[in-house]
Design an enzyme around this catalytic site. Structure first.
Site, PDB file in Angstrom:
ATOM      1  N   LYS A 114       0.829  -1.215   0.000  1.00 28.68           N
ATOM      2  CA  LYS A 114       0.000   0.000   0.000  1.00 28.68           C
ATOM      3  C   LYS A 114       0.857   1.256   0.000  1.00 28.68           C
ATOM      4  O   LYS A 114       0.489   2.249  -0.619  1.00 28.68           O
ATOM      5  CB  LYS A 114      -0.971   0.001   1.189  1.00 28.68           C
ATOM      6  CG  LYS A 114      -2.090  -1.023   1.028  1.00 28.68           C
ATOM      7  CD  LYS A 114      -3.302  -0.722   1.881  1.00 28.68           C
ATOM      8  CE  LYS A 114      -4.439  -1.681   1.525  1.00 28.68           C
ATOM      9  NZ  LYS A 114      -5.633  -1.497   2.341  1.00 28.68           N
ATOM     10  N   LYS A 197      -7.074  -9.365  -7.840  1.00 27.80           N
ATOM     11  CA  LYS A 197      -8.260  -9.703  -7.049  1.00 27.80           C
ATOM     12  C   LYS A 197      -9.292  -8.589  -7.121  1.00 27.80           C
ATOM     13  O   LYS A 197      -8.940  -7.413  -7.315  1.00 27.80           O
ATOM     14  CB  LYS A 197      -7.872  -9.987  -5.599  1.00 27.80           C
ATOM     15  CG  LYS A 197      -7.455  -8.791  -4.772  1.00 27.80           C
ATOM     16  CD  LYS A 197      -7.509  -9.118  -3.274  1.00 27.80           C
ATOM     17  CE  LYS A 197      -7.553  -7.811  -2.479  1.00 27.80           C
ATOM     18  NZ  LYS A 197      -8.001  -7.943  -1.132  1.00 27.80           N
ATOM     19  N   LYS A 200     -12.008  -3.323  -3.331  1.00 25.29           N
ATOM     20  CA  LYS A 200     -12.762  -2.091  -3.106  1.00 25.29           C
ATOM     21  C   LYS A 200     -12.016  -0.887  -3.652  1.00 25.29           C
ATOM     22  O   LYS A 200     -12.595   0.072  -4.085  1.00 25.29           O
ATOM     23  CB  LYS A 200     -12.937  -1.857  -1.597  1.00 25.29           C
ATOM     24  CG  LYS A 200     -13.972  -2.720  -0.959  1.00 25.29           C
ATOM     25  CD  LYS A 200     -14.278  -2.183   0.434  1.00 25.29           C
ATOM     26  CE  LYS A 200     -13.901  -3.198   1.476  1.00 25.29           C
ATOM     27  NZ  LYS A 200     -13.125  -2.758   2.561  1.00 25.29           N
TER      28      LYS A 200
HETATM   29  P1  ATP Z   1      -9.108  -2.735  -0.169  1.00 21.67           P
HETATM   30  O1  ATP Z   1      -9.116  -2.787  -1.665  1.00 21.67           O
HETATM   31  O2  ATP Z   1      -9.582  -1.406   0.407  1.00 21.67           O
HETATM   32  O3  ATP Z   1      -7.856  -3.272   0.475  1.00 21.67           O
HETATM   33  P2  ATP Z   1     -10.570  -5.150  -0.152  1.00 21.67           P
HETATM   34  O4  ATP Z   1     -11.604  -5.124  -1.199  1.00 21.67           O
HETATM   35  O5  ATP Z   1      -9.312  -5.892  -0.422  1.00 21.67           O
HETATM   36  O6  ATP Z   1     -10.266  -3.677   0.295  1.00 21.67           O
HETATM   37  P3  ATP Z   1     -10.749  -5.705   2.672  1.00 21.67           P
HETATM   38  O7  ATP Z   1     -11.566  -4.741   3.469  1.00 21.67           O
HETATM   39  O8  ATP Z   1      -9.262  -5.608   2.728  1.00 21.67           O
HETATM   40  O9  ATP Z   1     -11.232  -5.706   1.160  1.00 21.67           O
HETATM   41  O10 ATP Z   1     -11.133  -7.181   3.054  1.00 21.67           O
HETATM   42  C1  ATP Z   1     -12.253  -7.598   3.789  1.00 21.67           C
HETATM   43  C2  ATP Z   1     -12.269  -9.110   3.758  1.00 21.67           C
HETATM   44  O11 ATP Z   1     -12.601  -9.575   2.435  1.00 21.67           O
HETATM   45  C3  ATP Z   1     -10.911  -9.739   4.107  1.00 21.67           C
HETATM   46  O12 ATP Z   1     -11.093 -10.809   5.005  1.00 21.67           O
HETATM   47  C4  ATP Z   1     -10.369 -10.195   2.765  1.00 21.67           C
HETATM   48  O13 ATP Z   1      -9.559 -11.339   2.901  1.00 21.67           O
HETATM   49  C5  ATP Z   1     -11.636 -10.507   1.950  1.00 21.67           C
HETATM   50  N1  ATP Z   1     -11.455 -10.236   0.511  1.00 21.67           N
HETATM   51  C6  ATP Z   1     -11.169  -9.041  -0.065  1.00 21.67           C
HETATM   52  N2  ATP Z   1     -11.119  -9.151  -1.409  1.00 21.67           N
HETATM   53  C7  ATP Z   1     -11.363 -10.453  -1.716  1.00 21.67           C
HETATM   54  C8  ATP Z   1     -11.442 -11.199  -2.944  1.00 21.67           C
HETATM   55  N3  ATP Z   1     -11.282 -10.636  -4.122  1.00 21.67           N
HETATM   56  N4  ATP Z   1     -11.712 -12.534  -2.884  1.00 21.67           N
HETATM   57  C9  ATP Z   1     -11.897 -13.110  -1.674  1.00 21.67           C
HETATM   58  N5  ATP Z   1     -11.829 -12.479  -0.486  1.00 21.67           N
HETATM   59  C10 ATP Z   1     -11.569 -11.171  -0.479  1.00 21.67           C
END
Ligand code: ATP
Ligand code: LTN
Length: 332
Positions: A114, A197, A200
Site C-alpha cells: 500500500k 483480485k 474495493k
Molecule cells: P481494499 O481494496 O480497500 O484493500 P478489499 O476489497 O481488499 O479492500 P478488505 O476490506 O481488505 O477488502 O477485506 C475484507 C475481507 O474480504 C478480508 O477478510 C479479505 O480477505 C476478503 N477479501 C477481499 N477481497 C477479496 C477477494 N477478491 N476474494 C476473496 N476475499 C476477499
C-alpha cells in the site's frame, strides 16, 4: 463448554462491499454465528489510514452496518459494533506498538504494497502501525477464531506472536487466536482484469460486482467481463482466467459444482454462460440489496443498534485492558 469466540473486522472504505468480500469472508462470518460467540467490527479507525473524508466515513460506516445485517449478521445473536465507539482498541493498540519490533512491522507486505502504491513518502504512520491496532482488536476480545481471507495471514501471525510475547513476559493475559484462514473460501478476481483480485480500492468499478449494484448493472458488468480465447466453458485458471472466475462465482452462489456447470454449458457459448451467471448473481443479491436499502432509510435505528453492540463490546474490552495494565505494573 463455553462457545468459542469469533472476531473479525472490515473497513468502511467503499459505498458497497463486493462479491469478493462476501464470498471470501462475510459469508463465513454469517455461518460462524451459529454455535459461536461472534464479535463483528466495522473498523473505522483502520479506515483513517487511507484517505480521510468525514462525510463519506459516516455514510460508509452506516452503509456497512446495513449491508452486514442484510447479509445475515444478526445484531441479537452477534455483537456488531463500530471500532471508534470502543476506545480500548487504541489503548491496547499502543501497548502492542510497544511490544512489536520495528523490523517485524516493516516486514508486513500489506504496508509495503500500500505504501508503494502512493509513493513511500506519502504513506502515513497510521498505515505502518495498522497491524498493531489490528492485533489489539482481536486480543481485546480474547478471540479464538478470526475468519479472514488469505491476504490477512501475516497480520494474524503477528497477532499470535505479540500475544505470546506478552503472555510470556508479563503473565497469561491474552487468548492466542487459532489459525483460521479461509483457504476454502472463494477468491474472486476482477472481472475486467482476472489477474488481480476484486478489490474495493480498484481504480475502476467496472470489474467489481458490488453488493449494492442494481440487477441491470450486474448484468452489464458480467456481459463486459474479460473474454478468454476459445468458446468452451471450462475451468482453467491459466488459459481461461475470466471464465474460471465466473465459474467460481456461479458455483459459490448456486451451490452447483464446477464440473456440473461445465457439463450444463457444454456446447453453449460464453454468451449463454455469462447470462446465466448474471441471473444467479442478481437473484442472490436482490433481497440483500433491498434489505440494506430498507435499513438505510432509518439512520437512527441503525445508530441505536450499533450503540447496543458497542456497550456489549466495551464490557469485555475493559476487562481485558485492565488485566493487561495490571500485568504491566500500572497503578490502578
Ligand atoms: P481494499 O481494496 O480497500 O484493500 P478489499 O476489497 O481488499 O479492500 P478488505 O476490506 O481488505 O477488502 O477485506 C475484507 C475481507 O474480504 C478480508 O477478510 C479479505 O480477505 C476478503 N477479501 C477481499 N477481497 C477479496 C477477494 N477478491 N476474494 C476473496 N476475499 C476477499
Ligand atoms: N486488516 C483487515 C481488517 C481488520 C481486521 C481486524 C480483520 C482490522 N482489524 C481484526 C480481522 C480482525 C482487512 O483489511 N481486511
Amino acid at each position: 463448554m463455553a462457545m468459542k469466540r469469533v472476531f473479525s473486522g472490515i473497513q468502511p472504505t467503499s459505498d458497497s462491499f463486493h462479491l469478493g468480500n462476501y464470498l471470501g469472508a462475510l459469508k463465513q462470518w454469517v455461518e460462524l454465528q451459529e454455535g459461536h460467540d461472534g464479535f463483528y467490527c466495522i473498523v473505522d479507525l483502520h479506515a483513517l489510514s487511507g484517505e480521510i473524508e468525514p462525510t463519506l466515513l459516516r455514510k460508509r460506516t452506516l452503509s456497512s452496518a446495513a449491508q452486514l445485517i442484510a447479509l445475515g449478521i444478526s445484531p441479537e445473536k452477534s455483537t456488531l459494533f463500530v471500532q471508534s465507539q470502543v476506545p480500548h482498541h487504541n489503548q491496547l493498540g499502543w501497548i502492542m506498538e510497544c511490544l512489536a519490533g520495528f523490523g517485524e512491522a516493516s516486514r508486513m507486505t500489506q504496508f509495503k504494497d500500500k505504501s508503494a502504491k502512493g509513493g513511500a513518502d506519502s504513506a502515513r504512520v497510521g498505515l505502518f502501525t495498522y497491524p498493531m491496532l489490528q492485533a489489539a482488536d482481536i486480543l481485546l476480545y480474547q478471540a479464538n477464531l478470526v475468519p479472514v481471507g488469505e491476504d490477512q495471514r501475516q497480520h494474524i501471525e503477528l497477532t499470535r506472536d505479540l500475544a505470546g510475547r506478552f503472555n510470556t513476559r508479563f503473565g497469561q493475559t491474552f487468548t492466542i487466536p487459532e489459525n483460521y484462514i479461509l483457504k476454502s473460501a472463494a477468491k474472486i478476481q476482477d472481472l475486467q482484469d482476472p489477474a488481480s483480485k476484486m478489490s474495493k480500492s480498484s481504480s475502476s468499478l467496472v470489474g467489481v460486482l458490488e453488493i449494492m449494484d442494481t440487477p441491470e448493472s450486474i448484468a452489464k458488468k458480467i456481459k463486459s467481463a474479460a473474454t478468454d480465447t476459445g468458446r468452451e466453458v471450462t475451468f482453467d485458471e491459466k488459459e481461461k482466467p475470466g471464465i474460471s472466475n465466473l465459474l467460481t462465482i456461479h458455483s459459490a452462489l448456486s451451490g452447483q459444482s464446477i464440473t456440473a456447470l461445465e457439463s450444463e454449458f457444454e456446447g453453449k457459448g460464453y454468451g449463454d454462460f455469462k447470462a446465466a451467471v448474471a441471473d444467479v448473481v442478481a437473484e442472490h443479491l436482490r433481497p440483500i440489496r433491498a434489505k440494506a436499502l430498507e435499513l438505510l432509510e432509518d439512520d437512527k435505528h441503525l445508530v441505536d443498534l450499533l450503540h447496543v453492540g458497542a456497550v456489549k463490546a466495551r464490557t469485555i474490552a475493559i476487562e481485558t485492558l485492565e488485566k493487561a495494565y495490571k500485568n504491566l505494573g500500572t497503578v490502578a
